[in-house]
Design a protein around this motif. Structure first.
Motif, PDB file in Angstrom:
ATOM      1  N   ILE A  29      21.151  62.941 -44.305  1.00  0.00           N
ATOM      2  CA  ILE A  29      20.137  61.890 -44.216  1.00  0.00           C
ATOM      3  C   ILE A  29      20.921  60.590 -44.071  1.00  0.00           C
ATOM      4  O   ILE A  29      21.770  60.272 -44.905  1.00  0.00           O
ATOM      5  CB  ILE A  29      19.259  61.809 -45.474  1.00  0.00           C
ATOM      6  N   VAL A  30      20.666  59.880 -42.989  1.00  0.00           N
ATOM      7  CA  VAL A  30      21.353  58.614 -42.741  1.00  0.00           C
ATOM      8  C   VAL A  30      20.306  57.505 -42.642  1.00  0.00           C
ATOM      9  O   VAL A  30      19.284  57.669 -41.975  1.00  0.00           O
ATOM     10  CB  VAL A  30      22.194  58.695 -41.443  1.00  0.00           C
ATOM     11  N   ALA A 147       1.244  61.337 -39.920  1.00  0.00           N
ATOM     12  CA  ALA A 147       2.225  61.002 -38.877  1.00  0.00           C
ATOM     13  C   ALA A 147       3.466  61.885 -39.006  1.00  0.00           C
ATOM     14  O   ALA A 147       3.998  62.376 -38.009  1.00  0.00           O
ATOM     15  CB  ALA A 147       2.606  59.525 -38.966  1.00  0.00           C
ATOM     16  N   ILE A 148       3.922  62.098 -40.231  1.00  0.00           N
ATOM     17  CA  ILE A 148       5.100  62.955 -40.435  1.00  0.00           C
ATOM     18  C   ILE A 148       4.749  64.405 -40.094  1.00  0.00           C
ATOM     19  O   ILE A 148       5.496  65.092 -39.399  1.00  0.00           O
ATOM     20  CB  ILE A 148       5.622  62.842 -41.885  1.00  0.00           C
ATOM     21  N   SER A 178      10.013  62.528 -51.556  1.00  0.00           N
ATOM     22  CA  SER A 178      10.284  63.863 -52.065  1.00  0.00           C
ATOM     23  C   SER A 178      10.081  64.888 -50.944  1.00  0.00           C
ATOM     24  O   SER A 178      10.845  65.853 -50.824  1.00  0.00           O
ATOM     25  CB  SER A 178       9.404  64.080 -53.295  1.00  0.00           C
ATOM     26  N   THR A 179       9.109  64.625 -50.072  1.00  0.00           N
ATOM     27  CA  THR A 179       8.926  65.497 -48.909  1.00  0.00           C
ATOM     28  C   THR A 179      10.126  65.404 -47.965  1.00  0.00           C
ATOM     29  O   THR A 179      10.579  66.414 -47.423  1.00  0.00           O
ATOM     30  CB  THR A 179       7.648  65.096 -48.133  1.00  0.00           C
ATOM     31  N   ILE A 180      10.651  64.189 -47.804  1.00  0.00           N
ATOM     32  CA  ILE A 180      11.817  64.025 -46.924  1.00  0.00           C
ATOM     33  C   ILE A 180      12.998  64.851 -47.470  1.00  0.00           C
ATOM     34  O   ILE A 180      13.700  65.517 -46.716  1.00  0.00           O
ATOM     35  CB  ILE A 180      12.180  62.530 -46.782  1.00  0.00           C
ATOM     36  N   GLU A 186      15.338  72.174 -45.912  1.00  0.00           N
ATOM     37  CA  GLU A 186      15.008  73.179 -44.904  1.00  0.00           C
ATOM     38  C   GLU A 186      15.928  73.105 -43.698  1.00  0.00           C
ATOM     39  O   GLU A 186      15.777  73.863 -42.746  1.00  0.00           O
ATOM     40  CB  GLU A 186      13.567  72.985 -44.405  1.00  0.00           C
ATOM     41  N   GLY A 187      16.830  72.140 -43.717  1.00  0.00           N
ATOM     42  CA  GLY A 187      17.807  72.072 -42.642  1.00  0.00           C
ATOM     43  C   GLY A 187      17.508  71.035 -41.579  1.00  0.00           C
ATOM     44  O   GLY A 187      18.173  70.999 -40.544  1.00  0.00           O
ATOM     45  N   ILE A 188      16.499  70.195 -41.804  1.00  0.00           N
ATOM     46  CA  ILE A 188      16.199  69.150 -40.823  1.00  0.00           C
ATOM     47  C   ILE A 188      17.084  67.932 -41.098  1.00  0.00           C
ATOM     48  O   ILE A 188      17.201  67.483 -42.237  1.00  0.00           O
ATOM     49  CB  ILE A 188      14.700  68.766 -40.850  1.00  0.00           C
ATOM     50  N   THR A 189      17.719  67.450 -40.057  1.00  0.00           N
ATOM     51  CA  THR A 189      18.586  66.276 -40.149  1.00  0.00           C
ATOM     52  C   THR A 189      17.720  65.030 -39.993  1.00  0.00           C
ATOM     53  O   THR A 189      16.798  65.026 -39.177  1.00  0.00           O
ATOM     54  CB  THR A 189      19.636  66.343 -39.020  1.00  0.00           C
TER      55      THR A 189
END
Ligand SMILES: Nc1ncnc2c1ncn2[C@@H]1O[C@H](COP(=O)(O)OP(=O)(O)OP(=O)(O)O)[C@@H](O)[C@H]1O
Ligand SMILES: [Mg+2]
Length: 240
Positions: A29-30, A147-148, A178-180, A186-189
């Motif tokens: 996460i950047v 939106a997310i 917390s969702t982020i 789950e492996g999402i960048t």
């Protein structure tokens, strides 16, 4: 995973980004920090292909995507959740989510869309309860979730989030962040633009500070949090 090299971009003859270089590794996460008008949204728009680059390159897994149209970039696994939510007010929650899967629409993809829909509803039970409700009648926090969720319908490997906390109450911001975190698990960048510097640095591995379209500072979140300039300009803390 994502490499932005010497990116120049802007609107017409107004140049906003003056040679921005940013890297995001898989699973990171950047955060992109910076004052109003620094060029944060412009950076995300250029990365996702909404805005053409004037100079420089955007590489996704080593592939140059700088001149690809946005729908092609979505297919490569990158999804941009723009600033200000931009959900379709007169469509229902469910219709909005299905639009997020637009690039997969075909008969054999229907099953996949249903699966993804179920997954978004598990992630955001509030949306499940309101799936037949018009998006325009949702609260600000619910619209942000929508939106997310719509972004997730494109099954991204990488999410670009532009100010997901804007205008939301602290408790809703906590839920969104917390969702982020869950999405990263789950492996999402994730490349995150955020005005709320404290929250952004807490969640991110690394950060970049944009000033007038240039990277003024970069580093691990911990280092940025201890940086005098960040502390005084963005965290409202006095010199130690
Ligand atoms: N469509 C546009 N046409 C012309 N100029 C624009 C356009 N969109 C943004 N700009 C200008 O580009 C500059 C950078 O805007 P940008 O939206 O990238 O800032 P930002 O860092 O996201 O700010 P904020 O924190 O307020 O969202 C600003 O000076 C803005 O006025
Ligand atoms: Mg912005």
């Amino acid at each position: 995973m994502l490499k932005v090299e010497d990116l120049h971009a802007g609107y017409g003859n107004i140049q906003v980004l003056h040679g921005v270089t940013v890297q995001v590794d898989g699973g990171e996460i950047v955060s992109i920090l910076g004052a109003n008008g620094a060029g944060k949204s412009t950076l995300l728009k250029t990365v996702s292909g909404v805005l053409p680059a004037m100079r420089g390159r955007v590489l996704l897994d080593g592939q140059d995507i700088s001149s690809r149209p946005p729908n092609r970039i979505v297919r490569l696994g990158m999804c941009h959740v723009p600033e200000g939510k931009q959900v379709f007010q007169s469509l229902t929650v469910e219709e909005n989510l299905k639009l997020g899967a637009y690039c997969y629409h075909s008969a054999q993809d229907r099953k996949r869309i249903e699966e993804d829909l179920a997954k978004v509803f598990t992630l955001f039970p509030r949306l499940a309860e309101r799936k037949k409700q018009k998006a325009g009648t949702l609260s600000g926090g619910e619209q942000q979730m929508l939106a997310i969720g719509r972004g997730l319908m494109g099954r991204p490997r990488m999410l670009l989030l532009d100010e997901p906390s804007l205008g939301l109450a602290p408790i809703v911001i906590e839920a969104i962040f917390s969702t982020i975190r869950d999405l990263r698990q789950e492996g999402i960048t994730i490349l995150l633009v955020e005005q709320n510097v404290r929250v952004a640095l807490e969640i991110a591995d690394r950060g970049y500070v944009l000033q007038n379209g240039r990277v003024a500072l970069e580093g691990p979140s911990k280092a940025l949090m201890g940086d005098e300039m960040v502390r005084s300009a963005y965290l409202g803390l006095r010199k130690r």
